[in-house]
Design an enzyme around this catalytic site. Structure first.
Site, PDB file in Angstrom:
ATOM      1  N   ASP A   1       4.016  -0.434   1.296  1.00 26.71           N
ATOM      2  CA  ASP A   1       4.059   0.673   2.250  1.00 26.71           C
ATOM      3  C   ASP A   1       5.454   1.279   2.316  1.00 26.71           C
ATOM      4  O   ASP A   1       6.351   0.730   2.957  1.00 26.71           O
ATOM      5  CB  ASP A   1       3.636   0.173   3.637  1.00 26.71           C
ATOM      6  CG  ASP A   1       2.137  -0.026   3.728  1.00 26.71           C
ATOM      7  OD1 ASP A   1       1.402   0.914   3.359  1.00 26.71           O
ATOM      8  OD2 ASP A   1       1.698  -1.117   4.145  1.00 26.71           O
TER       9      ASP A   1
ATOM     10  N   MET B   1      -7.406   5.990   6.220  1.00 25.57           N
ATOM     11  CA  MET B   1      -6.575   5.289   7.210  1.00 25.57           C
ATOM     12  C   MET B   1      -7.437   4.982   8.441  1.00 25.57           C
ATOM     13  O   MET B   1      -8.082   5.873   8.995  1.00 25.57           O
ATOM     14  CB  MET B   1      -5.387   6.152   7.643  1.00 25.57           C
ATOM     15  CG  MET B   1      -4.330   6.415   6.578  1.00 25.57           C
ATOM     16  SD  MET B   1      -3.573   4.955   5.830  1.00 25.57           S
ATOM     17  CE  MET B   1      -2.949   4.080   7.266  1.00 25.57           C
TER      18      MET B   1
ATOM     19  N   HIS C   1       2.000   3.044  -1.445  1.00 20.15           N
ATOM     20  CA  HIS C   1       1.433   3.983  -0.468  1.00 20.15           C
ATOM     21  C   HIS C   1       2.596   4.777   0.088  1.00 20.15           C
ATOM     22  O   HIS C   1       3.396   4.243   0.861  1.00 20.15           O
ATOM     23  CB  HIS C   1       0.699   3.151   0.600  1.00 20.15           C
ATOM     24  CG  HIS C   1       0.122   3.952   1.722  1.00 20.15           C
ATOM     25  ND1 HIS C   1      -0.375   3.360   2.865  1.00 20.15           N
ATOM     26  CD2 HIS C   1      -0.045   5.294   1.889  1.00 20.15           C
ATOM     27  CE1 HIS C   1      -0.831   4.303   3.685  1.00 20.15           C
ATOM     28  NE2 HIS C   1      -0.629   5.477   3.127  1.00 20.15           N
TER      29      HIS C   1
ATOM     30  N   MET D   1       7.874   4.030   3.682  1.00 21.39           N
ATOM     31  CA  MET D   1       7.959   4.932   4.844  1.00 21.39           C
ATOM     32  C   MET D   1       9.374   5.478   4.963  1.00 21.39           C
ATOM     33  O   MET D   1      10.345   4.751   4.729  1.00 21.39           O
ATOM     34  CB  MET D   1       7.611   4.169   6.127  1.00 21.39           C
ATOM     35  CG  MET D   1       6.258   3.475   6.086  1.00 21.39           C
ATOM     36  SD  MET D   1       5.860   2.738   7.683  1.00 21.39           S
ATOM     37  CE  MET D   1       4.384   1.789   7.258  1.00 21.39           C
TER      38      MET D   1
ATOM     39  N   ASP E   1      -7.245   1.174   5.150  1.00 16.19           N
ATOM     40  CA  ASP E   1      -5.918   0.650   5.490  1.00 16.19           C
ATOM     41  C   ASP E   1      -5.682   0.748   6.992  1.00 16.19           C
ATOM     42  O   ASP E   1      -5.699   1.840   7.560  1.00 16.19           O
ATOM     43  CB  ASP E   1      -4.861   1.477   4.741  1.00 16.19           C
ATOM     44  CG  ASP E   1      -3.458   0.900   4.872  1.00 16.19           C
ATOM     45  OD1 ASP E   1      -3.269  -0.099   5.595  1.00 16.19           O
ATOM     46  OD2 ASP E   1      -2.548   1.475   4.240  1.00 16.19           O
TER      47      ASP E   1
ATOM     48  N   HIS F   1      -0.062  -4.182  -2.108  1.00 22.09           N
ATOM     49  CA  HIS F   1       0.043  -2.832  -1.533  1.00 22.09           C
ATOM     50  C   HIS F   1       1.426  -2.689  -0.892  1.00 22.09           C
ATOM     51  O   HIS F   1       1.811  -3.508  -0.046  1.00 22.09           O
ATOM     52  CB  HIS F   1      -1.074  -2.685  -0.487  1.00 22.09           C
ATOM     53  CG  HIS F   1      -1.140  -1.374   0.223  1.00 22.09           C
ATOM     54  ND1 HIS F   1      -1.891  -0.312  -0.247  1.00 22.09           N
ATOM     55  CD2 HIS F   1      -0.591  -0.960   1.397  1.00 22.09           C
ATOM     56  CE1 HIS F   1      -1.805   0.699   0.611  1.00 22.09           C
ATOM     57  NE2 HIS F   1      -1.021   0.345   1.614  1.00 22.09           N
TER      58      HIS F   1
ATOM     59  N   SER G   1      -0.639  -5.956   2.209  1.00 21.35           N
ATOM     60  CA  SER G   1       0.537  -5.112   2.392  1.00 21.35           C
ATOM     61  C   SER G   1       1.692  -5.996   2.818  1.00 21.35           C
ATOM     62  O   SER G   1       1.566  -6.768   3.781  1.00 21.35           O
ATOM     63  CB  SER G   1       0.276  -4.080   3.485  1.00 21.35           C
ATOM     64  OG  SER G   1       1.516  -3.626   4.008  1.00 21.35           O
TER      65      SER G   1
ATOM     66  N   MET H   1       4.240   7.065   2.308  1.00 25.10           N
ATOM     67  CA  MET H   1       4.218   7.764   3.603  1.00 25.10           C
ATOM     68  C   MET H   1       5.570   8.433   3.776  1.00 25.10           C
ATOM     69  O   MET H   1       6.401   8.047   4.607  1.00 25.10           O
ATOM     70  CB  MET H   1       3.927   6.753   4.725  1.00 25.10           C
ATOM     71  CG  MET H   1       2.478   6.281   4.699  1.00 25.10           C
ATOM     72  SD  MET H   1       2.232   4.762   5.639  1.00 25.10           S
ATOM     73  CE  MET H   1       2.646   3.553   4.397  1.00 25.10           C
TER      74      MET H   1
END
Ligand code: DX5
Ligand code: ZN
Length: 217
Positions: A33, A135, A64, A35, A173, A31, A6, A66
């Site tokens: 992330d 998670m 991913h 957010m 993760d 990966h 990540s 979020m």
């Protein structure tokens, strides 16, 4: 087991360079992330940075998400070159439609579950998934300690996948490092996300990847 670094804890001023170092060290995918400061407290980046990351590497990239209402942004991440989009069960009231929308874009669909979200949603969702993401920290920050209870959850999902002969990946993760990676593998994960174990000022990317491979060999 596949390694998915990540970039959350990478040096963003040298993002392409850091991703290329990970690629040279033999990682399997990248990966990303995403957010939004609402679904999780932190804000990171969106499709433009995902596209830049993808341009820097021949590896597949997964996002991913979020974020609240991820269904509003799926096409942007497809245009950014992502191979797989992972949404959170807690953030998707219309999960069937969201997973079908990801498939309609020609991408793999992943479903992420926070540490105490019941696994029962998987009983119905598994046929629509290329990946389950367990998670092992509350999402939102890198560098948190691995929640030990995640191991039993990984093993339970492994059994659910095996029961129906599902080829879906089982990804984990949060808090995966040289001390925790072997237990995660033994519980049945097929992909691990690694942030601070690979991108940190304490180790080079190559050394970080080597240590993880050695610890899980
Ligand atoms: C947590 C993110 C992770 C995280 C991993 O919200 O989804 O991908 O950045 O970082 P480490 O490996 O440091 O826990
Ligand atoms: Zn993640």
């Amino acid at each position: 087991m596949k390694l998915a670094p990540s970039i959350y804890t990478a040096d963003f001023a040298r993002l392409g360079e850091q991703i290329q170092a990970a690629e040279r060290a033999g990682v399997d995918l990248i990966h990303l992330d995403v957010m939004d400061g609402r679904f999780v407290p932190s804000l990171t980046f969106g499709p433009a940075v995902c596209a830049a990351a993808k341009r820097s590497t021949g590896l597949a990239c997964e996002a991913h998400l979020m974020i609240e209402a991820p269904e509003r942004h799926l096409a942007d991440f497809q245009r950014a070159g992502m191979s797989r989009l992972i949404v959170h069960a807690e953030g998707c009231p219309h999960l069937y439609s969201t997973l079908e929308a990801i498939h309609a874009l020609g991408l793999g669909a992943g479903l992420a579950l926070n540490p105490l979200t019941p696994l029962t949603v998987l009983e119905d969702a598994l046929p629509y998934l290329e990946l389950v993401l367990i998670m092992s920290v509350e999402p939102g920050f890198g560098g948190q300690p691995f929640i030990p209870g995640a191991l039993a959850r990984i093993a339970r999902v492994r059994a659910m996948l095996d029961d129906i002969g599902s080829p879906a990946e089982l990804e984990v993760d949060g808090g995966v490092n040289s001390s925790t990676i072997r237990a995660v593998r033994d519980a049945g994960a097929t992909v691990v996300v690694v942030g601070s174990a690979v991108f940190s000022d304490k180790t080079s990317v190559a050394d970080g990847v080597r240590a993880l491979r050695a610890a899980s060999a």
